[in-house]
Design a protein around this motif. Structure first.
Motif, PDB file in Angstrom:
ATOM      1  N   HIS A  71     -18.018  45.850 -30.012  1.00  0.00           N
ATOM      2  CA  HIS A  71     -18.119  47.314 -29.926  1.00  0.00           C
ATOM      3  C   HIS A  71     -19.463  47.666 -29.734  1.00  0.00           C
ATOM      4  O   HIS A  71     -19.939  48.473 -30.594  1.00  0.00           O
ATOM      5  CB  HIS A  71     -17.572  47.711 -31.451  1.00  0.00           C
ATOM      6  CG  HIS A  71     -16.142  47.587 -31.369  1.00  0.00           C
ATOM      7  ND1 HIS A  71     -15.251  48.611 -30.950  1.00  0.00           N
ATOM      8  CD2 HIS A  71     -15.652  46.536 -32.135  1.00  0.00           C
ATOM      9  CE1 HIS A  71     -13.889  48.133 -31.193  1.00  0.00           C
ATOM     10  NE2 HIS A  71     -14.187  46.890 -31.957  1.00  0.00           N
ATOM     11  N   SER A  72     -20.151  46.977 -28.961  1.00  0.00           N
ATOM     12  CA  SER A  72     -21.580  47.214 -28.656  1.00  0.00           C
ATOM     13  C   SER A  72     -21.876  48.102 -27.254  1.00  0.00           C
ATOM     14  O   SER A  72     -20.670  48.509 -26.708  1.00  0.00           O
ATOM     15  CB  SER A  72     -22.603  46.051 -28.440  1.00  0.00           C
ATOM     16  OG  SER A  72     -21.954  45.520 -27.185  1.00  0.00           O
ATOM     17  N   ASP A  95     -19.890  43.837 -24.519  1.00  0.00           N
ATOM     18  CA  ASP A  95     -18.743  44.752 -24.272  1.00  0.00           C
ATOM     19  C   ASP A  95     -18.532  45.214 -22.809  1.00  0.00           C
ATOM     20  O   ASP A  95     -17.561  46.158 -22.565  1.00  0.00           O
ATOM     21  CB  ASP A  95     -18.726  45.827 -25.305  1.00  0.00           C
ATOM     22  CG  ASP A  95     -18.358  45.351 -26.921  1.00  0.00           C
ATOM     23  OD1 ASP A  95     -17.110  45.062 -27.092  1.00  0.00           O
ATOM     24  OD2 ASP A  95     -19.173  44.916 -27.297  1.00  0.00           O
ATOM     25  N   GLY A  96     -19.519  44.466 -21.923  1.00  0.00           N
ATOM     26  CA  GLY A  96     -19.473  44.998 -20.688  1.00  0.00           C
ATOM     27  C   GLY A  96     -19.820  43.650 -20.006  1.00  0.00           C
ATOM     28  O   GLY A  96     -20.617  42.988 -20.291  1.00  0.00           O
ATOM     29  N   LEU A 129     -15.272  46.997 -18.729  1.00  0.00           N
ATOM     30  CA  LEU A 129     -15.982  47.697 -19.881  1.00  0.00           C
ATOM     31  C   LEU A 129     -14.742  47.735 -21.179  1.00  0.00           C
ATOM     32  O   LEU A 129     -13.790  48.089 -20.788  1.00  0.00           O
ATOM     33  CB  LEU A 129     -16.670  48.978 -19.540  1.00  0.00           C
ATOM     34  CG  LEU A 129     -17.718  49.023 -18.529  1.00  0.00           C
ATOM     35  CD1 LEU A 129     -17.715  50.448 -18.338  1.00  0.00           C
ATOM     36  CD2 LEU A 129     -18.882  48.115 -18.901  1.00  0.00           C
ATOM     37  N   HIS A 130     -15.388  47.487 -22.075  1.00  0.00           N
ATOM     38  CA  HIS A 130     -14.664  47.781 -23.334  1.00  0.00           C
ATOM     39  C   HIS A 130     -15.176  49.080 -24.246  1.00  0.00           C
ATOM     40  O   HIS A 130     -16.503  48.780 -24.563  1.00  0.00           O
ATOM     41  CB  HIS A 130     -14.546  46.327 -24.470  1.00  0.00           C
ATOM     42  CG  HIS A 130     -14.157  46.563 -25.627  1.00  0.00           C
ATOM     43  ND1 HIS A 130     -14.975  46.503 -26.658  1.00  0.00           N
ATOM     44  CD2 HIS A 130     -12.947  47.082 -26.163  1.00  0.00           C
ATOM     45  CE1 HIS A 130     -14.435  46.750 -27.848  1.00  0.00           C
ATOM     46  NE2 HIS A 130     -13.000  47.183 -27.816  1.00  0.00           N
ATOM     47  N   ARG A 137     -19.680  56.101 -28.002  1.00  0.00           N
ATOM     48  CA  ARG A 137     -20.975  56.949 -28.425  1.00  0.00           C
ATOM     49  C   ARG A 137     -22.140  56.356 -27.901  1.00  0.00           C
ATOM     50  O   ARG A 137     -23.118  57.239 -27.834  1.00  0.00           O
ATOM     51  CB  ARG A 137     -20.890  56.654 -30.112  1.00  0.00           C
ATOM     52  CG  ARG A 137     -22.157  57.271 -30.633  1.00  0.00           C
ATOM     53  CD  ARG A 137     -22.179  56.578 -32.196  1.00  0.00           C
ATOM     54  NE  ARG A 137     -22.411  55.098 -32.167  1.00  0.00           N
ATOM     55  CZ  ARG A 137     -22.325  54.319 -33.115  1.00  0.00           C
ATOM     56  NH1 ARG A 137     -21.794  54.823 -34.312  1.00  0.00           N
ATOM     57  NH2 ARG A 137     -22.406  52.987 -32.918  1.00  0.00           N
ATOM     58  N   ASP A 138     -22.068  55.241 -27.757  1.00  0.00           N
ATOM     59  CA  ASP A 138     -23.615  54.466 -27.237  1.00  0.00           C
ATOM     60  C   ASP A 138     -23.630  54.490 -25.760  1.00  0.00           C
ATOM     61  O   ASP A 138     -24.460  54.028 -25.230  1.00  0.00           O
ATOM     62  CB  ASP A 138     -23.726  53.096 -27.810  1.00  0.00           C
ATOM     63  CG  ASP A 138     -23.492  53.095 -29.344  1.00  0.00           C
ATOM     64  OD1 ASP A 138     -23.906  54.159 -30.027  1.00  0.00           O
ATOM     65  OD2 ASP A 138     -23.365  51.929 -29.922  1.00  0.00           O
ATOM     66  N   ARG A 139     -22.594  55.189 -25.038  1.00  0.00           N
ATOM     67  CA  ARG A 139     -22.709  55.527 -23.670  1.00  0.00           C
ATOM     68  C   ARG A 139     -22.553  53.932 -22.681  1.00  0.00           C
ATOM     69  O   ARG A 139     -23.549  53.895 -22.040  1.00  0.00           O
ATOM     70  CB  ARG A 139     -24.010  56.204 -23.244  1.00  0.00           C
ATOM     71  CG  ARG A 139     -23.808  57.548 -23.985  1.00  0.00           C
ATOM     72  CD  ARG A 139     -25.100  58.482 -23.391  1.00  0.00           C
ATOM     73  NE  ARG A 139     -25.026  59.626 -23.696  1.00  0.00           N
ATOM     74  CZ  ARG A 139     -25.285  60.396 -24.760  1.00  0.00           C
ATOM     75  NH1 ARG A 139     -25.674  59.483 -25.775  1.00  0.00           N
ATOM     76  NH2 ARG A 139     -25.084  61.584 -24.833  1.00  0.00           N
ATOM     77  N   ILE A 140     -21.698  53.092 -23.223  1.00  0.00           N
ATOM     78  CA  ILE A 140     -21.368  51.994 -22.511  1.00  0.00           C
ATOM     79  C   ILE A 140     -21.120  51.992 -21.074  1.00  0.00           C
ATOM     80  O   ILE A 140     -21.536  51.320 -20.421  1.00  0.00           O
ATOM     81  CB  ILE A 140     -20.474  50.927 -23.205  1.00  0.00           C
ATOM     82  CG1 ILE A 140     -20.367  49.819 -22.557  1.00  0.00           C
ATOM     83  CG2 ILE A 140     -19.084  51.567 -23.313  1.00  0.00           C
ATOM     84  CD1 ILE A 140     -19.871  48.462 -23.250  1.00  0.00           C
TER      85      ILE A 140
END
Ligand code: ZN
Length: 249
Positions: A71-72, A95-96, A129-130, A137-140
């Motif tokens: 979840h990063s 996470d990607g 991407l996950h 929120r962190d704009r992955i």
């Protein structure tokens, strides 16, 4: 169009538009893909049904790339070709993943979080991407797809993004602290939240659009509403995991 198909009597889901991309192989698995529950973390063993699915798709287990998902907003890049003969590549925590080598197949595992497959058909490259509420929120998506476009020197209009099944705003009630965190991170909370419900898809589509990506395919499936077809962490607590995978032949 997102629809269920089956190979060797194993059902899974695909986007018709992605099937039309030459050389691309992709799949979104469902509950029905696993008649035997897979290991929730997916590390190590693959249920016989998934092995058969891979076989039917013409893939070898060692072509898969698993992420240690946390979840990063961390996105890693794999430049090398598959080196491991015995098993899949494992990367992370991340996470990607961006796979510069076309024959590697990243696998995103979810049960409510949003899996995104970003494809560059001409460059034959994939970014997977996950995106759960933290990653979003962190704009992955901005980070991952932004990095992907830069690395491959592609323009956003060459990219096709596919949004798999995930929990949708209909079912995704969240606490006010999540609204606060999104507000603090500068997100358009008026657009992404409705009556205490978070719209993960809208938030990630906004991130894709911010990068100039316009070819966005949406499965339009809610994992919680369609718990008959998909695993939902919210509904089941102890859920299995679906796989979203893509790569080039
Ligand atoms: Zn729903």
């Amino acid at each position: 169009m997102f629809y269920q198909k089956s190979l060797a009597r194993i059902p899974f889901f695909v986007f018709k538009e992605l099937e039309e991309i030459p050389g691309l192989i992709h799949a979104f698995t469902s509950r029905q893909t696993d008649t035997v529950m897979i290991d929730a973390e997916g590390s190590g063993e693959v249920a016989p049904e998934k092995q058969l699915l891979l076989q039917t798709m013409g893939l070898k287990f060692n072509q898969l790339v698993f992420l240690h998902q946390v979840h990063s907003d961390r996105v890693v890049t794999l430049n090398s070709s598959p080196a491991n003969d015995s098993g899949p590549t494992e990367v992370g925590p991340a996470d990607g993943v961006i796979t510069a080598h076309p024959t590697q197949f990243p696998v995103i595992r979810t049960a409510d979080c949003l899996p995104i497959l970003a494809i560059l058909p001409e460059q034959r490259q994939v970014c997977a991407l996950h995106a759960g509420w933290r990653g979003t929120r962190d704009r992955i998506t901005v980070q991952g797809v932004g990095k992907f476009l830069k690395m491959s020197e592609a323009s956003p209009d060459q990219l096709v993004a596919a949004i798999g099944p995930c929990i949708r705003k209909c079912c995704y009630e969240v606490g006010p602290e999540i609204w606060d965190q999104y507000k603090e991170a500068g997100h358009d909370v008026e657009r992404f939240f409705m009556g205490g419900h978070l719209d993960l898809v809208r938030a990630n589509v906004a991130q894709l659009q911010e990068l100039g990506v316009s070819q966005i395919l949406d499965s339009e499936v809610c994992t919680c509403c369609r718990n008959d077809l998909f695993y939902s962490h919210r509904r089941e607590r102890q859920a299995g995991r679906m796989w979203a995978l893509a790569g080039f032949r």
